[in-house]
Write a protein that holds these residues in place. Structure first.
Motif, PDB file in Angstrom:
ATOM      1  N   PRO A   1       2.692   7.783   2.363  1.00 18.07           N
ATOM      2  CA  PRO A   1       1.433   7.744   2.734  1.00 18.07           C
ATOM      3  C   PRO A   1       0.212   7.166   2.586  1.00 18.07           C
ATOM      4  N   HIS A   2       0.360   8.092   0.863  1.00 14.12           N
ATOM      5  CA  HIS A   2      -1.221   7.699   0.059  1.00 14.12           C
ATOM      6  C   HIS A   2      -0.707   6.512  -0.890  1.00 14.12           C
ATOM      7  N   LYS A   3       0.463   6.192  -1.255  1.00 17.11           N
ATOM      8  CA  LYS A   3       0.339   4.655  -1.911  1.00 17.11           C
ATOM      9  C   LYS A   3       0.470   3.584  -0.588  1.00 17.11           C
ATOM     10  N   ALA A   4       0.422   3.949   0.500  1.00 25.41           N
ATOM     11  CA  ALA A   4       0.254   2.250   2.083  1.00 25.41           C
ATOM     12  C   ALA A   4      -0.682   2.391   1.825  1.00 25.41           C
ATOM     13  N   LEU A   5      -1.910   3.513   2.107  1.00 23.92           N
ATOM     14  CA  LEU A   5      -3.525   3.774   1.963  1.00 23.92           C
ATOM     15  C   LEU A   5      -4.015   2.497   0.393  1.00 23.92           C
ATOM     16  N   GLN A   6      -3.521   3.314  -0.014  1.00 23.66           N
ATOM     17  CA  GLN A   6      -4.194   2.331  -1.382  1.00 23.66           C
ATOM     18  C   GLN A   6      -4.132   0.845  -1.280  1.00 23.66           C
ATOM     19  N   THR A   7      -2.388   0.344  -0.630  1.00 25.13           N
ATOM     20  CA  THR A   7      -1.816  -1.005  -0.686  1.00 25.13           C
ATOM     21  C   THR A   7      -3.020  -1.601   0.551  1.00 25.13           C
ATOM     22  N   ALA A   8      -3.006  -0.660   1.413  1.00 20.66           N
ATOM     23  CA  ALA A   8      -3.793  -1.479   2.402  1.00 20.66           C
ATOM     24  C   ALA A   8      -5.454  -1.289   2.366  1.00 20.66           C
ATOM     25  N   GLN A   9      -6.006  -0.390   1.532  1.00 21.83           N
ATOM     26  CA  GLN A   9      -7.261  -0.743   0.773  1.00 21.83           C
ATOM     27  C   GLN A   9      -7.831  -2.385   0.163  1.00 21.83           C
TER      28      GLN A   9
END
Length: 359
Positions: free
Chosen positions: A12-20
């Protein structure tokens, strides 16, 4: 797409970075060509809000969801056929983010608007929008319950399960996870109405489904399994099956511990909730020393959470303090129980003041 893939595989943390990153790119593109890229920016914001929430940033998630709705409302005004479905999706998201931030009345109004839109869409195109209607109904049931409208919440949750059961029958791979989610919601609503036998059966069905899903895809469904076990432990306790309730609550907590170590921002709230449940189950089984330790751990976690996000976690913190106080009293520690009672009263007072300020 990459963010969705990362989140589905337990990152989820990498997903957040990608979404940002995606949102930043679309914001730049929309500044130079609004007509072409504003819809994409809204979609990216909608996704980003979900990932922010999943990584323990509820206030930023709310702001992001509000921006997505503002954009999509304008788009839908100019082209309803093209953008009303997107608006309904963003309204559903916004309702959840409002609820996470303790704004329950606004969350209910937003969820109702989303459901009304999806009901109209599903009436004209059932194949395309019935799944979205079911999701919106599931969300609306929770928001109704948050506002004390339990009868309407139960009826709405039942409608969501009915729809999703039909969908899962025709396409199990696509809709079984959604059915399991709606079953947990329905079990909670049934329990609120004192329909304990039905609530237990419903919670058991949800747990069985999630156990199968987690077996085939642990990264995606272990968190859901843990949540369903937590719910099932409550239903078992209501039936007086105290040892089974304890074992089930213990399993839920054991699943949440490694998840929390891997991603504290996302899973600390779930671990705290699970520990509070486990403390009650330990006390029910006469294991007062272990219950005290577990209740204290839950309370300490919630103290940290309310420091950063009081609105989001204050109600759960008050519940944890009540659990801790009760176990202290059972253990004969009246002095510490009195101190915890005072702390809980202070939390409740602050909650009431914030509600009055909002009104």
């Amino acid at each position: 797409n990459l963010a969705i893939h990362l989140d589905g595989n337990g990152q989820p943390h990498k997903a957040l970075q990608t979404a940002q990153e995606a949102t930043n790119l679309y914001r730049t593109l929309a500044e130079h060509n609004p007509a072409a890229y504003t819809p994409n920016l809204a979609s990216s914001l909608n996704n980003l809000a979900a990932y922010l929430d999943g990584n323990g940033q509820p206030h930023k998630a709310l702001q992001t969801a509000q921006e997505a709705v503002t954009i999509r409302r304008k788009l839908a005004e100019h082209n309803p056929a093209a953008y009303t479905p997107d608006l309904a999706m963003s309204l559903n998201n916004l309702a959840n983010r409002l609820a996470d931030n303790g704004q329950h009345h606004e969350a209910l109004q937003t969820a109702q608007e989303a459901t009304n839109l999806y009901r109209t869409l599903a009436k004209h195109n059932p194949a395309a929008y019935t799944p979205n209607l079911a999701k919106s109904l599931n969300n609306l049931a929770n928001r109704l319950a948050d506002n004390g409208q339990h009868r309407e919440a139960l009826q709405t949750a039942q409608e969501a399960v009915t729809i999703r059961r039909k969908l899962a029958k025709h396409n199990p791979a696509a809709y079984t996870p959604n059915l399991a989610k709606s079953l947990i919601n329905l079990a909670n609503r049934q329990a609120e109405h004192g329909r304990l036998d039905e609530a237990f059966q419903t919670a058991q069905e949800a747990t069985n489904l999630y156990r199968t899903l987690a077996k085939h895809n642990p990264a995606a469904y272990t968190p859901n399994l843990a949540k369903s076990l937590n719910n099932l432990a409550l239903r078992l306790a209501e039936h007086g099956r105290l040892d089974e309730a304890f074992q089930t609550a213990k399993e839920a907590t054991n699943l949440f511990r490694p998840l929390t170590r891997h991603n504290p921002a996302a899973y600390t709230p779930d671990l705290a909730k699970s520990l509070n449940n486990l403390a009650n189950r330990l006390a029910d089984n006469g294991q007062h020393h272990e219950a005290l330790q577990t209740a204290q751990e839950a309370t300490n976690l919630y103290r940290e959470l309310v420091r950063a996000h009081f609105r989001t976690f204050s109600s759960r913190f008050a519940n944890a303090l009540e659990t801790y106080k009760n176990i202290l009293e059972r253990s004969g520690n009246a002095k510490e129980a009195a101190r915890i009672r005072q702390e809980r009263n202070a939390v409740l007072k602050r909650m009431k003041e914030m509600e009055e300020d909002d009104a």
